[in-house]
Design a protein around this motif. Structure first.
Motif, mmCIF file in Angstrom:
data_model
loop_
_atom_site.group_PDB
_atom_site.id
_atom_site.type_symbol
_atom_site.label_atom_id
_atom_site.label_comp_id
_atom_site.label_asym_id
_atom_site.label_seq_id
_atom_site.Cartn_x
_atom_site.Cartn_y
_atom_site.Cartn_z
ATOM 1 N N GLU A 1 30.253 44.614 38.577
ATOM 2 C CA GLU A 1 31.398 45.673 38.696
ATOM 3 C C GLU A 1 32.683 45.143 38.807
ATOM 4 O OE1 GLU A 1 30.889 47.894 42.241
ATOM 5 O OE2 GLU A 1 29.096 48.800 41.913
ATOM 6 N N SER A 2 33.733 45.716 37.953
ATOM 7 C CA SER A 2 35.197 45.300 38.066
ATOM 8 C C SER A 2 35.856 46.442 37.755
ATOM 9 C CB SER A 2 35.351 44.049 37.145
ATOM 10 O OG SER A 2 35.392 44.520 35.587
ATOM 11 N N PRO A 3 37.137 46.199 37.746
ATOM 12 C CA PRO A 3 38.210 47.326 37.496
ATOM 13 C C PRO A 3 38.057 47.782 36.284
ATOM 14 C CG PRO A 3 39.468 45.911 38.644
ATOM 15 C CD PRO A 3 37.964 45.008 38.436
ATOM 16 N N ARG A 4 37.667 46.980 35.020
ATOM 17 C CA ARG A 4 37.366 47.394 33.779
ATOM 18 C C ARG A 4 36.174 47.457 33.248
ATOM 19 N NH1 ARG A 4 42.155 44.741 30.184
ATOM 20 N NH2 ARG A 4 41.357 46.432 28.771
ATOM 21 N N SER B 1 29.305 30.980 40.142
ATOM 22 C CA SER B 1 29.084 29.434 40.297
ATOM 23 C C SER B 1 29.739 29.274 41.697
ATOM 24 C CB SER B 1 29.826 28.674 39.389
ATOM 25 O OG SER B 1 31.386 28.809 39.526
ATOM 26 N N HIS B 2 28.920 27.990 42.558
ATOM 27 C CA HIS B 2 29.332 27.459 43.664
ATOM 28 C C HIS B 2 29.347 25.881 43.775
ATOM 29 C CE1 HIS B 2 29.497 27.006 48.268
ATOM 30 N NE2 HIS B 2 29.752 28.576 48.279
ATOM 31 N N HIS B 3 30.437 25.506 43.881
ATOM 32 C CA HIS B 3 30.837 24.153 43.883
ATOM 33 C C HIS B 3 31.087 23.471 45.450
ATOM 34 C CE1 HIS B 3 30.155 24.781 39.694
ATOM 35 N NE2 HIS B 3 31.139 25.190 39.523
ATOM 36 N N ASP B 4 30.520 23.926 46.363
ATOM 37 C CA ASP B 4 30.826 23.770 47.741
ATOM 38 C C ASP B 4 32.213 24.077 48.227
ATOM 39 O OD1 ASP B 4 28.279 22.636 48.162
ATOM 40 O OD2 ASP B 4 28.709 20.566 47.907
ATOM 41 N N TYR B 5 33.350 23.280 47.622
ATOM 42 C CA TYR B 5 34.723 23.830 47.906
ATOM 43 C C TYR B 5 35.148 24.682 47.256
ATOM 44 C CZ TYR B 5 35.410 20.883 43.678
ATOM 45 O OH TYR B 5 35.621 20.259 42.425
ATOM 46 N N ARG B 6 34.678 25.149 46.033
ATOM 47 C CA ARG B 6 35.001 26.377 45.172
ATOM 48 C C ARG B 6 34.186 27.156 44.676
ATOM 49 N NH1 ARG B 6 35.991 27.205 39.607
ATOM 50 N NH2 ARG B 6 34.647 25.416 39.103
ATOM 51 N N ALA B 7 34.290 28.407 44.791
ATOM 52 C CA ALA B 7 33.208 29.384 43.982
ATOM 53 C C ALA B 7 33.971 30.117 43.021
ATOM 54 C CB ALA B 7 32.451 30.253 45.132
ATOM 55 N N ASN B 8 32.844 30.597 42.014
ATOM 56 C CA ASN B 8 33.592 31.479 40.870
ATOM 57 C C ASN B 8 32.639 32.451 40.661
ATOM 58 O OD1 ASN B 8 33.849 31.902 37.769
ATOM 59 N ND2 ASN B 8 35.883 31.447 38.458
ATOM 60 N N ARG C 1 31.138 37.932 45.022
ATOM 61 C CA ARG C 1 32.092 38.965 45.072
ATOM 62 C C ARG C 1 33.463 38.197 45.053
ATOM 63 N NH1 ARG C 1 32.830 44.326 46.060
ATOM 64 N NH2 ARG C 1 30.423 44.866 46.622
ATOM 65 N N ARG C 2 34.305 38.606 44.407
ATOM 66 C CA ARG C 2 35.653 38.297 44.847
ATOM 67 C C ARG C 2 36.756 39.568 44.382
ATOM 68 N NH1 ARG C 2 40.452 36.439 41.911
ATOM 69 N NH2 ARG C 2 41.695 34.948 43.176
ATOM 70 N N LYS C 3 37.501 39.741 45.698
ATOM 71 C CA LYS C 3 38.349 40.919 45.528
ATOM 72 C C LYS C 3 37.379 42.133 44.992
ATOM 73 C CE LYS C 3 42.698 38.444 45.662
ATOM 74 N NZ LYS C 3 43.578 38.029 44.673
ATOM 75 N N ASP C 4 37.897 42.711 43.737
ATOM 76 C CA ASP C 4 37.217 43.900 43.357
ATOM 77 C C ASP C 4 36.192 43.589 42.224
ATOM 78 O OD1 ASP C 4 39.097 42.994 41.549
ATOM 79 O OD2 ASP C 4 40.117 44.975 41.506
ATOM 80 N N VAL C 5 35.665 42.172 42.141
ATOM 81 C CA VAL C 5 34.671 41.994 41.123
ATOM 82 C C VAL C 5 33.364 41.556 41.804
ATOM 83 C CG1 VAL C 5 34.314 40.422 39.327
ATOM 84 C CG2 VAL C 5 36.649 41.111 39.488
ATOM 85 N N ILE D 1 38.131 40.836 27.324
ATOM 86 C CA ILE D 1 38.282 41.225 28.587
ATOM 87 C C ILE D 1 37.606 40.259 29.568
ATOM 88 C CG2 ILE D 1 38.449 43.150 30.401
ATOM 89 C CD1 ILE D 1 38.349 44.868 28.017
ATOM 90 N N ARG D 2 38.502 39.811 30.494
ATOM 91 C CA ARG D 2 37.487 38.570 31.367
ATOM 92 C C ARG D 2 38.160 39.045 32.872
ATOM 93 N NH1 ARG D 2 34.924 33.609 30.843
ATOM 94 N NH2 ARG D 2 35.365 32.146 32.557
ATOM 95 N N GLN D 3 37.324 39.142 33.778
ATOM 96 C CA GLN D 3 37.768 39.500 35.218
ATOM 97 C C GLN D 3 36.910 38.742 36.114
ATOM 98 O OE1 GLN D 3 38.066 44.276 34.943
ATOM 99 N NE2 GLN D 3 39.926 43.464 35.456
ATOM 100 N N GLY D 4 37.729 38.430 37.076
ATOM 101 C CA GLY D 4 37.062 37.512 38.095
ATOM 102 C C GLY D 4 37.942 36.439 38.417
#
Length: 343
Positions: A143-146, A76-83, A123-127, A97-100
């Protein structure tokens, strides 16, 4: 203080929704809502160009259900914030299990193709989550650590998916595209253990959103995939609250691949002090009971930005009248949710 029972949408209000059959722009050149875009479609016909910055909301959500697990991916991308997030839930015991997570002031980002034909990646760090259209289907990769997931979502040519534009005002509106009854195949590896995703026993649900929202939003969403009592393929899509007071709804059922619009706002009743008590969703020609078997809550509270989601997994039982014929079903697996957002 919450009321012990939450009655919601004005069930019984008949809507005169217009089916759109040609490509249409969501916005006018000025950036306000194009009145000709208000209606619903059986295929993705809206060009979702959103100019400007600040209130735009763009998201892609996928959930793949197998006999043993539920795999989710979100960008998701909300201009000032992305997830970006990827999740894995075991259906036996509902271990999750939830990563991100969020990235603040992320820059322009993706999901700006008005036809949504190109790959979408975040992408955020390792997700990492990457969604790549493949003909009538989609390649889901994460892809994520788990969690590592590589899944192909399959759709036959001509597959119907409902798009709806909900107009709160000329400057606040939402295009949503909901889809289900999509088969999926591939693999998911969780903590080194491989979980197969097999096409004959797995299905995918898709939720796409493009629009400009008010600061406060509150909604119900429910979806399920199974069979009717007489053995036909069934997809259930239900929504409420956020469409109240507008000429649009996102309610429909899919029977053997054909969408049937429910042209009413529906009445959602449930107990927010006991999420696993039965939920009822009713309206003219609609009587549905959802019986939860598990409840989970996701909460993000940063003063001005707040997000709460209470989600239940369980089974649908009920009846819907489509084209003058009663359709009954029982034991259809799916989910319901109540979500509150301030952003």
């Amino acid at each position: 203080m919450r009321l012990p029972l939450r009655p919601v949408a004005p069930g019984g209000q008949r809507l005169a929704e217009r089916e759109i059959v040609n490509t249409v722009d969501l916005c006018l050149p000025s950036g306000i809502l194009n009145p000709e875009s208000v209606g619903w479609t059986r295929h993705a016909l809206h060009r979702t160009w959103l100019p400007g910055w600040g209130r735009n909301k763009r998201f892609e959500y996928w959930a793949v259900t197998t006999p043993d697990a539920i795999v989710t991916m979100n960008i998701s991308h909300h201009d000032y914030r992305a997830n970006v997030s990827v999740g894995f839930t075991e259906r036996d015991g509902y271990r999750e299990i939830r990563q991100g997570g969020n990235t603040w002031l992320p820059g322009p980002g993706g999901m700006r193709d008005p036809f949504n034909h190109g790959p979408m990646e975040a992408r955020r760090k390792d997700v990492l989550v990457r969604l790549t259209p493949r003909g009538t289907g989609m390649h889901l990769y994460a892809e994520s650590p788990r969690i590592q997931a590589d899944i192909r979502v399959l759709a036959h040519p001509g597959h119907e998916s409902m798009g709806v534009v909900v107009p709160w005002s000329p400057r606040r509106f939402q295009y949503t595209k909901k889809d289900n009854c999509l088969s999926a195949e591939g693999i998911v590896v969780v903590d080194g253990v491989t979980h197969p995703v097999e096409a004959l026993s797995s299905s995918a649900v898709h939720d796409r959103g493009r629009g400009r929202w008010p600061y406060f939003t509150f909604w119900n969403w429910g979806a399920g995939v199974g069979r009717t009592s007489d053995g036909r393929d069934l997809g259930i899509q239900l929504g409420g609250k956020w469409t109240d007071g507008t000429p649009s709804s996102e309610n429909w059922v899919r029977i053997d691949g054909r969408l049937h619009k429910i042209e009413n706002h529906l009445d959602w009743r449930y107990d927010p002090t006991n999420w696993t008590a039965p939920w009822t969703i009713t309206g003219p020609d609609v009587e549905i009971v959802f019986t939860p078997e598990h409840h989970t809550q996701h909460l993000f509270d940063r003063w001005l930005v707040y997000s709460r989601g209470d989600t239940c997994f369980g089974r649908y039982d009920g009846r819907v009248v489509v084209a003058g014929t009663e359709v009954t079903f029982s034991g259809v697996f799916g989910h319901v949710e109540e979500v509150e957002r301030r952003w």
